[in-house]
Each structure stands twice: as C-alpha cells, then as structure tokens.
Design a protein around this motif. Structure first.
Motif, mmCIF file in Angstrom:
data_model
loop_
_atom_site.group_PDB
_atom_site.id
_atom_site.type_symbol
_atom_site.label_atom_id
_atom_site.label_comp_id
_atom_site.label_asym_id
_atom_site.label_seq_id
_atom_site.Cartn_x
_atom_site.Cartn_y
_atom_site.Cartn_z
ATOM 1 N N VAL A 33 -27.528 -34.213 -6.980
ATOM 2 C CA VAL A 33 -27.204 -32.862 -7.422
ATOM 3 C C VAL A 33 -25.872 -32.476 -6.785
ATOM 4 O O VAL A 33 -25.676 -32.661 -5.571
ATOM 5 C CB VAL A 33 -28.313 -31.874 -7.023
ATOM 6 C CG1 VAL A 33 -27.912 -30.452 -7.383
ATOM 7 C CG2 VAL A 33 -29.621 -32.251 -7.709
ATOM 8 N N ILE A 34 -24.972 -31.959 -7.609
ATOM 9 C CA ILE A 34 -23.607 -31.659 -7.168
ATOM 10 C C ILE A 34 -23.394 -30.156 -7.073
ATOM 11 O O ILE A 34 -23.714 -29.406 -7.999
ATOM 12 C CB ILE A 34 -22.580 -32.265 -8.145
ATOM 13 C CG1 ILE A 34 -22.767 -33.786 -8.247
ATOM 14 C CG2 ILE A 34 -21.160 -31.938 -7.709
ATOM 15 C CD1 ILE A 34 -22.567 -34.522 -6.960
ATOM 16 N N SER A 35 -22.846 -29.723 -5.939
ATOM 17 C CA SER A 35 -22.428 -28.326 -5.771
ATOM 18 C C SER A 35 -20.906 -28.247 -5.870
ATOM 19 O O SER A 35 -20.199 -29.225 -5.576
ATOM 20 C CB SER A 35 -22.900 -27.796 -4.421
ATOM 21 O OG SER A 35 -24.305 -27.687 -4.383
ATOM 22 N N LYS A 36 -20.428 -27.066 -6.279
ATOM 23 C CA LYS A 36 -18.999 -26.896 -6.507
ATOM 24 C C LYS A 36 -18.480 -25.677 -5.767
ATOM 25 O O LYS A 36 -19.173 -24.671 -5.612
ATOM 26 C CB LYS A 36 -18.706 -26.728 -8.007
ATOM 27 C CG LYS A 36 -19.201 -27.872 -8.883
ATOM 28 C CD LYS A 36 -18.969 -27.564 -10.349
ATOM 29 C CE LYS A 36 -19.525 -28.657 -11.252
ATOM 30 N NZ LYS A 36 -19.342 -28.346 -12.688
ATOM 31 N N SER A 37 -17.239 -25.775 -5.315
ATOM 32 C CA SER A 37 -16.537 -24.641 -4.741
ATOM 33 C C SER A 37 -15.059 -24.829 -5.063
ATOM 34 O O SER A 37 -14.355 -25.612 -4.413
ATOM 35 C CB SER A 37 -16.748 -24.561 -3.225
ATOM 36 O OG SER A 37 -16.024 -23.483 -2.678
ATOM 37 N N GLY A 38 -14.597 -24.124 -6.109
ATOM 38 C CA GLY A 38 -13.250 -24.342 -6.595
ATOM 39 C C GLY A 38 -13.148 -25.728 -7.206
ATOM 40 O O GLY A 38 -13.916 -26.106 -8.080
ATOM 41 N N SER A 39 -12.212 -26.510 -6.726
ATOM 42 C CA SER A 39 -12.061 -27.877 -7.228
ATOM 43 C C SER A 39 -12.856 -28.887 -6.402
ATOM 44 O O SER A 39 -12.897 -30.069 -6.741
ATOM 45 C CB SER A 39 -10.576 -28.265 -7.217
ATOM 46 O OG SER A 39 -10.071 -28.191 -5.892
ATOM 47 N N LYS A 40 -13.492 -28.429 -5.346
ATOM 48 C CA LYS A 40 -14.245 -29.328 -4.465
ATOM 49 C C LYS A 40 -15.652 -29.527 -5.013
ATOM 50 O O LYS A 40 -16.336 -28.574 -5.370
ATOM 51 C CB LYS A 40 -14.296 -28.745 -3.052
ATOM 52 C CG LYS A 40 -14.933 -29.672 -2.035
ATOM 53 C CD LYS A 40 -14.908 -29.050 -0.644
ATOM 54 C CE LYS A 40 -15.560 -29.981 0.370
ATOM 55 N NZ LYS A 40 -15.576 -29.390 1.733
ATOM 56 N N ILE A 57 -26.002 -36.366 1.619
ATOM 57 C CA ILE A 57 -25.596 -34.976 1.388
ATOM 58 C C ILE A 57 -24.256 -34.724 2.076
ATOM 59 O O ILE A 57 -24.041 -35.122 3.223
ATOM 60 C CB ILE A 57 -26.678 -34.019 1.913
ATOM 61 C CG1 ILE A 57 -27.966 -34.193 1.107
ATOM 62 C CG2 ILE A 57 -26.203 -32.575 1.855
ATOM 63 C CD1 ILE A 57 -29.134 -33.377 1.617
ATOM 64 N N GLY A 58 -23.367 -34.052 1.367
ATOM 65 C CA GLY A 58 -22.030 -33.780 1.881
ATOM 66 C C GLY A 58 -20.978 -34.755 1.411
ATOM 67 O O GLY A 58 -19.776 -34.490 1.553
ATOM 68 N N MET A 59 -21.383 -35.886 0.849
ATOM 69 C CA MET A 59 -20.423 -36.882 0.368
ATOM 70 C C MET A 59 -19.696 -36.345 -0.864
ATOM 71 O O MET A 59 -20.309 -35.715 -1.724
ATOM 72 C CB MET A 59 -21.154 -38.188 0.016
ATOM 73 C CG MET A 59 -20.247 -39.253 -0.598
ATOM 74 S SD MET A 59 -21.151 -40.745 -1.054
ATOM 75 C CE MET A 59 -21.412 -41.452 0.574
ATOM 76 N N PRO A 60 -18.383 -36.551 -0.986
ATOM 77 C CA PRO A 60 -17.664 -36.117 -2.190
ATOM 78 C C PRO A 60 -18.254 -36.768 -3.443
ATOM 79 O O PRO A 60 -18.619 -37.955 -3.439
ATOM 80 C CB PRO A 60 -16.228 -36.587 -1.934
ATOM 81 C CG PRO A 60 -16.125 -36.671 -0.448
ATOM 82 C CD PRO A 60 -17.474 -37.095 0.035
ATOM 83 N N ALA A 61 -18.349 -35.999 -4.509
ATOM 84 C CA ALA A 61 -18.964 -36.505 -5.738
ATOM 85 C C ALA A 61 -18.177 -37.670 -6.317
ATOM 86 O O ALA A 61 -18.765 -38.633 -6.840
ATOM 87 C CB ALA A 61 -19.063 -35.368 -6.758
ATOM 88 N N SER A 62 -16.848 -37.619 -6.235
ATOM 89 C CA SER A 62 -16.040 -38.706 -6.800
ATOM 90 C C SER A 62 -16.307 -40.027 -6.073
ATOM 91 O O SER A 62 -16.389 -41.093 -6.707
ATOM 92 C CB SER A 62 -14.553 -38.351 -6.707
ATOM 93 O OG SER A 62 -14.192 -38.078 -5.357
ATOM 94 N N LYS A 63 -16.478 -39.964 -4.761
ATOM 95 C CA LYS A 63 -16.760 -41.172 -3.999
ATOM 96 C C LYS A 63 -18.132 -41.737 -4.368
ATOM 97 O O LYS A 63 -18.296 -42.958 -4.500
ATOM 98 C CB LYS A 63 -16.698 -40.868 -2.508
ATOM 99 C CG LYS A 63 -16.944 -42.073 -1.624
ATOM 100 C CD LYS A 63 -16.820 -41.703 -0.144
ATOM 101 C CE LYS A 63 -17.092 -42.926 0.731
ATOM 102 N NZ LYS A 63 -16.986 -42.586 2.185
ATOM 103 N N ALA A 64 -19.106 -40.854 -4.543
ATOM 104 C CA ALA A 64 -20.451 -41.299 -4.901
ATOM 105 C C ALA A 64 -20.455 -41.976 -6.271
ATOM 106 O O ALA A 64 -21.091 -43.023 -6.460
ATOM 107 C CB ALA A 64 -21.412 -40.109 -4.899
ATOM 108 N N GLN A 65 -19.742 -41.387 -7.231
ATOM 109 C CA GLN A 65 -19.698 -41.982 -8.577
ATOM 110 C C GLN A 65 -18.955 -43.310 -8.579
ATOM 111 O O GLN A 65 -19.273 -44.202 -9.375
ATOM 112 C CB GLN A 65 -19.048 -41.000 -9.544
ATOM 113 C CG GLN A 65 -19.930 -39.783 -9.845
ATOM 114 C CD GLN A 65 -19.220 -38.754 -10.701
ATOM 115 O OE1 GLN A 65 -18.138 -38.277 -10.355
ATOM 116 N NE2 GLN A 65 -19.825 -38.408 -11.826
#
Length: 504
Positions: A33-40, A57-65
């Motif tokens: 599950v991804i949370s967003k704050s601005g572009s983050k 938890i806390g890992m950047p979504a782009s790195k996980a994908q």
C-alpha cells in the motif's frame, strides 16, 4: 484482577484489500500500500509476501517496484482502514467482552474479566479469536496481560500468534522491550535514544524528576500504566445503533440490595427503549464504573430476543455477588449489545392447540452460569460418528431422523477403542473380547451390519468397510463392536476390532 487482551493486525490494509478490494488479488501475489505526500511516494503497508522479498514500510515506491516486477500496488485509504478496525472492535464487543475499544490504528483492546471462562480460559480465548480472524482472511496476533500497555507491547513486539503473560509477570515480560512500545510521541522516542535509552528497563531505572523535566510527564505516565501503578481504563466502543441507558449517583453505592434496585430500574428503561424500536435483546451488558476509575461488567445472553423486564432483571441480579463495589459505584450503564426484531405471537387457546412449554428461560439461566448447552441432531451419514451434530438448544427442528433399521447404542464413545478379540473370519462375531483390561465372554450376538466408507469424503475410504455386531456378554451387558475391513481383503481395512458404543 482485571486482565486485558490486545489484538494486533500487522497487515490490516493489505488484508482488507484482499477481502474487500475492487480487483481480486491472488493470495501468493506480493501486495503493498502506497502513501503519497506531494511527489513523494512510499510504502505504508506491506503484506507478508512483500516483506519476504525485502520490501519494508518506508521504502520508496519506485525502489520497491524496481525490486519486484510483479508487485501489486494500491493507494492507501486511511478512512477505510479506520472503519475496518471499528467493525472488528464491534464484532469483538458482541462476541467476547462487554468492554472493547479501538487500540490505535492497527488493533483492538478488550477487558476479559468475567468473560474468559466462557471460552475455556485465556489461552483458548485468544487462540480461538486468532483462528476466527484467520478464517476471515485477517492476520492477527493477540496477547493477554495485567495492563493495557503490557498487552499492547507484547502483541506487537513478539512473533508468536498468541501470548499469555502470567498474572504479576508484566515486569519480567516488559523490561527488555524497546521503548517505542510505550506509545510515546516520536520526538520523545528520538530524544530518549539520543541519551542511549533503548529499553523499558533502562528507562524505568532513570530518576523520575530529571526525566519529567526534560520530556514532560508522558514517559512517566506510560511507564506507570505499563506496570499497573496507574489505572488505564478502557472506554467501551459505542455506536448509534446500540440501545443504552445509564444512571449516575451523587453518592457512591455499594450494597447488593441497592445495586439490585437500580438494575431493575435500568432494565425497565432499556425495555421501554427497545419496545419503541420494536426490538428484543439477545445480549446485554451491565458496566459498573467505580470511584477508583476502574470498571466491572456483567453479560447476560439470551437464547432468543426478549423484552421481559422480570426475566432480564433475574439474569443480571442472580450474579450481583460477582460485583466488587470497592470504594463505591458512581455510574451504571446497561447496553443492549445485540438486539433483534421481536414479533409478538398470539397464544392459541388450549381448546384448539396444546401450548408448548417454553424452555428458553431455563436455557438462559444455565447458559449465563457458564454451562455449555446443546442438542444433538441427525446428519445424513451412515458412518456413526458423522451421523450426529451439535446444535443450539433452541434451534428449530431440521426434520431429519435417524434410521431405525438397525439398533444403535444409547452411548457412543467419542472415538472407537481398540479391543482384543477371538473370532472366526470373515463373518463370525467375537467369541471373547477384552476391553479396558477386562475379559468378556460373548453369549449372544447379532450382525454383521456392513457400513461402507464415504468415498466422496476422502479417496482413502473408497474401499473401506466396517462390519458391526451387537454382542452381549455373560453379565447381560450389550456392546456395539466392529471389525475394520471385510475379513478377507486387507485393502478394505486393518481387520482390527474396536468397541464403539454401549447399550443402556
């Protein structure tokens, strides 16, 4: 002494999506599950499949994908997660305890005083709770301890599904836990770690005055709540659909007669409210608020919806001796936890129809004393141990009946017991058998009655058979015995003999 259960849902957002999401997600597919704050964008929740692949938890979504090409990504929905926790708390309120509340964003907490014995003890209560949640697609961990703080910490910081902290064992269980289990603000946690404080034991060893001067009263208060030096009452969950009445006392009360008097008054008020809504109560909770900021509760369950004040009053007043008023009771609350539509039924004249005796008042009295009541009902199965099922004492008749072609024993053993037999194969009954250390000579016998295995239940029963005999020994006692197999082909059974029932 009150005992507290904390239930923690480590993968609640992902479990919720798998259960109620618009698109079905396979059970073996990693999900985050991804949370967003601005572009983050970062991972705010990950299921067990994703964590096994190194996501956290806390890992950047782009790195996980990039790490997991087939990763399923869903947007966070905090409102849906909060609603899910509240639904779970309401379910636990109706099933387990009168005092249940939401514990943060990922758990529930409940006071099980007076309720655990109905489930067979604390270990059975929490293991049954975890198993029921698992059957509904939810991962849960549960802990029982003397305090809310201890149960909260143990449930979240141990890998075991269920943990029971012994009475008086909070200090031993909590002293080595990390300080973030104390539910302190993040800036306080960072400040304590900067001082080299990592565990609850290290924090509790500090002098209280300098600790309070630097971080305020919260660390000391959380420590006191964890170790039970300060009470942390659980404010029970209440929803608009629950029918509730209460009474506050200017002067605390404590005498049993006074408590009973106000219980009757509260019951009258509750039944009046229920009548206005056309409801009857199935489960009601009496919550006692004492002047020392602690609570006690009594739960009354009924077999069917009831709105009779005398009947409900009796169920509650019969257990008043379990209430410890302490220094006095300042408030009493009566809640209809489970209410159902109540249809009035006209009683027919005895000249036309015989009146059926209603046994539900007796069922209610025995059930509220902790007795487990049930009836047995026939099941369409030739295998004896599968031909009986337990149902509630007031369940409507199914219309099914047992076959009367062959006699059946009045007492069927829970499991067939192996016996030593002298018999002529393949069709002769036993001549002598030994059961529970006593040798019995058979004088009369009837059989065999052949029962075939239910091949649609398991393939192993495709060729299995049993040959049953009714045998009578020289003392006139009759037994129901069987041989596993047809006496010729070993593929049909082991040819061992068993005793399965005793005739009255």
């Amino acid at each position: 002494m009150p005992r507290v259960v904390s239930v923690y849902f480590p993968y609640l957002p992902t479990d919720r999506i798998r259960r109620h999401g618009k698109d079905a997600v396979p059970a073996d597919q990693p999900l985050v599950v991804i949370s967003k704050s601005g572009s983050k964008r970062w991972i705010s929740a990950a299921d067990i499949n994703a964590r096994r692949l190194g996501l956290h938890i806390g890992m950047p979504a782009s790195k996980a994908q990039a790490m997991v090409p087939n990763l399923v990504v869903m947007d966070a929905d905090p409102a849906a997660d909060t609603a899910a926790v509240e639904r779970l708390a309401l379910w636990a309120l109706r099933q387990y305890s009168p005092v249940v509340a939401v514990d943060g964003t990922d758990g529930i907490v409940m006071d099980t005083e007076g309720a655990d014995h109905l489930q067979g003890g604390e270990e059975r209560l929490i293991s049954g709770l975890v198993n029921m949640l698992r059957a509904r697609g939810l991962t849960a961990r549960a802990a029982v301890a003397d305090t809310w703080g201890a149960a909260h910490a143990v449930a979240r910081l141990t890998s075991a599904e269920t943990t029971v902290v012994p009475i008086g064992g909070v200090a031993k269980a909590a002293v080595g836990l990390p300080i973030h289990c104390l539910r302190l603000p993040s800036d306080t946690i960072h400040g304590l770690r900067a001082m080299g404080i990592e565990t609850v034991g290290e924090l509790s060893a500090l002098l209280r005055a300098p600790l309070t001067l630097r971080f305020g009263p919260e660390p000391g208060r959380r420590l006191d709540q964890l170790f039970g030096r300060v009470a942390e009452p659980i404010e029970p969950l209440r929803t608009p659909e629950l029918v509730e009445v209460s009474r506050n006392f200017q002067e605390p009360i404590g005498a049993a007669e006074t408590i009973a008097k106000y219980v009757r008054r509260l019951v009258d008020q509750l039944t009046t409210k229920l009548e206005a809504r056309g409801l009857g109560v199935r489960r009601s909770d009496l919550v006692i608020h004492r002047v020392d900021n602690t609570r006690q509760s009594l739960r009354a369950g009924l077999a069917k919806p009831v709105r009779d004040p005398a009947r409900l009053t009796k169920l509650l007043c019969d257990r008043i001796e379990k209430i410890d008023p302490g220094y006095g009771i300042e408030r009493m609350v009566l809640v209809a936890i489970m209410a159902e539509p109540l249809e009035e039924k006209q009683i027919a004249s005895s000249l036309i129809e015989e009146q059926v005796v209603d046994i539900t008042p007796l069922v209610d009295i025995l059930g509220n004393r902790g007795q487990r009541l049930y009836r047995v009902t026939p099941v369409a199965s030739d295998v004896p141990e599968r031909s009986v099922a337990r149902v509630g004492p007031t369940v409507e008749e199914t219309g099914a009946t047992w076959a009367a072609k062959w006699p059946r024993p009045s007492r069927l053993l829970p499991h067939p017991e192996e016996i030593e037999v002298i018999a002529v194969l393949p069709d002769q009954p036993p001549a002598v058998f030994s059961w529970r250390g006593k040798r019995r000579r058979v004088k009369r016998a009837d059989g065999p009655e052949r029962i075939f295995g239910e091949w649609w239940t398991t393939p192993l029963e495709m060729r299995a058979v049993r040959d049953y005999f009714v045998v009578e020994d020289d003392a006139g006692e009759r037994y129901w015995v069987f041989r596993a197999g047809d006496g010729v082909d070993v593929a049909t059974g082991s040819h061992k003999w068993f005793l399965h029932g005793v005739f009255g």
